[in-house]
Enzyme design. Structure first.
Site, mmCIF file in Angstrom:
data_model
loop_
_atom_site.group_PDB
_atom_site.id
_atom_site.type_symbol
_atom_site.label_atom_id
_atom_site.label_comp_id
_atom_site.label_asym_id
_atom_site.label_seq_id
_atom_site.Cartn_x
_atom_site.Cartn_y
_atom_site.Cartn_z
ATOM 1 N N GLY A 196 -18.753 -39.110 -22.127
ATOM 2 C CA GLY A 196 -17.990 -39.445 -20.098
ATOM 3 C C GLY A 196 -17.325 -40.473 -20.131
ATOM 4 O O GLY A 196 -18.694 -41.738 -19.054
ATOM 5 N N SER A 225 -12.808 -40.469 -19.517
ATOM 6 C CA SER A 225 -12.009 -40.417 -18.222
ATOM 7 C C SER A 225 -13.051 -40.245 -16.782
ATOM 8 O O SER A 225 -13.737 -38.973 -16.927
ATOM 9 C CB SER A 225 -11.450 -39.100 -18.369
ATOM 10 O OG SER A 225 -10.531 -40.080 -19.437
ATOM 11 N N SER A 259 -13.879 -33.785 -24.125
ATOM 12 C CA SER A 259 -14.668 -32.078 -24.631
ATOM 13 C C SER A 259 -15.769 -32.310 -24.879
ATOM 14 O O SER A 259 -16.331 -32.946 -25.885
ATOM 15 C CB SER A 259 -14.032 -33.559 -25.826
ATOM 16 O OG SER A 259 -11.974 -33.206 -25.759
ATOM 17 N N GLU A 292 -13.076 -45.738 -33.347
ATOM 18 C CA GLU A 292 -12.354 -44.778 -33.585
ATOM 19 C C GLU A 292 -11.031 -44.022 -34.199
ATOM 20 O O GLU A 292 -10.161 -43.269 -35.014
ATOM 21 C CB GLU A 292 -12.528 -44.234 -32.069
ATOM 22 C CG GLU A 292 -11.256 -42.131 -31.374
ATOM 23 C CD GLU A 292 -11.476 -42.272 -30.288
ATOM 24 O OE1 GLU A 292 -11.542 -41.438 -29.289
ATOM 25 O OE2 GLU A 292 -11.212 -43.229 -29.386
#
Length: 259
Positions: A78, A80, A112, A195
C-alpha cells in the site's frame, strides 16, 4: 523447495532456508537454468519479508515470517495514491493515534493483487506537521478489518491485477507499527533496493534461459546443409546476446556485494 525458493536467505529460526547471499545466488541461477525464475510468495517475499527481518520486533517476526515462508499468507503493498505515485513523500493517507490503536483514513491505488491479499503493508502519514519524508510511518493492516474496501481496476488488456484500496476509519493496533514512527519513508527506500535486485535477478535468469533455449534450437534446426547455429550472423548475434547477459550477471553480483 517452496521454503528454499521463497526465503533462501531468511534465518532458519523463522522457517527460512538459512543460506548466505552467495549460496542464494547459486540457487537462483540453478533455478533459472530450468526456467523457474519467478519467486514464490509475491510481495511478502520480495519486499515485506526483508523489511520485517531488518526492522520488525521479535514478536512481529515470529507472527509473520513463518507464514510467508510457508506460503500461507498473501501480502500486498500500500504505497501509491491518486496524488502520490512516484512521489511517495506527498502521500496523504492519515494514521491518527487513538489509545493503543491508529485510525486510518485514505486511499491506495494500483495495488497489485489486493483482491487476494490477507494483509497490506502500508505507508501512512502519522505526523502532518513534519517535513514530508519524516512524517511517514510503516504500518501493517489486516485486509479483513472493518473499513477496508477493495475495488478492481481493469487495465487496458481487460485483466484484473491492480486495485483501489479505500481505508475508512480503519482501526489498527499500534503494535502493527514497524520500527519507529516517522521512519517509514527510510524503510521503503531501503526496501526498494531488495526489490530492484530481485527484479534484476529474475531478468537475468529469464534471459539466460531464453538464450540457452535459442542456442539449442539453432543447433538442432537444419538449413542449407547444416545447423542454423553454423551461420556466422546467427552465431555472432547469439554470442553478443550472451555477452550482455554475462555483463548483467556481473552488475548483479556487484550490487549484491554492495548490499
Amino acid at each position: 523447495m517452496l521454503s528454499l525458493q521463497a526465503d533462501q536467505r531468511w534465518p532458519a529460526a523463522y522457517g527460512g532456508g538459512g543460506l548466505d547471499r552467495h549460496q542464494v545466488r547459486v540457487l537462483q541461477e540453478e533455478m533459472g537454468r530450468i526456467g523457474a525464475w519467478n519467486p514464490i510468495g509475491g510481495m511478502g517475499v520480495m519486499m515485506f519479508g526483508p523489511t520485517l527481518l531488518e526492522y520488525g520486533s521479535e514478536a512481529q517476526k515470529r507472527e509473520h515470517i513463518p507464514a510467508i515462508a510457508k506460503g500461507q499468507v498473501r501480502w500486498c503493498q500500500g504505497y501509491s495514491e491518486p496524488g502520490a505515485g512516484s512521489d511517495l513523500a506527498s502521500l496523504q493517507t492519515r494514521a491518527v493515534g487513538d489509545g493503543d490503536d491508529y485510525i486510518i483514513n485514505g486511499q491506495k491505488i494500483w495495488t497489485s493483487y489486493a483482491n487476494y491479499a490477507d494483509w497490506i503493508f502500508c505507508l501512512v502519514r502519522t505526523d502532518p506537521a513534519a517535513k514530508p519524508q519524516s512524517g511517514i510511518s510503516f504500518l501493517l493492516i489486516d485486509m479483513k478489518s472493518p473499513g477496508v474496501t477493495v475495488r478492481p481496476i481493469i487495465t487496458i488488456d481487460g485483466s484484473h491485477e491492480v486495485n483501489d484500496v479505500f481505508l475508512e476509519n480503519v482501526r489498527v493496533p499500534a503494535e502493527n507499527l514497524i520500527g519507529e514512527e516517522g521512519q517509514g519513508f527510510t524503510y521503503q527506500m531501503i526496501q526498494f533496493q531488495e526489490e530492484r535486485l530481485w527484479g534484476a535477478a529474475a531478468c537475468l535468469k529469464a534471459h539466460e534461459f531464453i538464450i540457452n533455449a535459442t542456442i539449442d534450437y539453432t543447433r538442432n534446426r537444419k538449413a542449407f546443409g547444416g545447423s542454423i547455429l553454423d551461420n556466422q550472423v546467427v552465431h555472432f548475434k547469439l554470442a553478443e546476446m550472451q555477452t550482455e547477459v554475462e555483463l548483467l550477471r556481473s552488475l548483479i553480483y556487484r550490487a549484491a556485494e554492495a548490499l
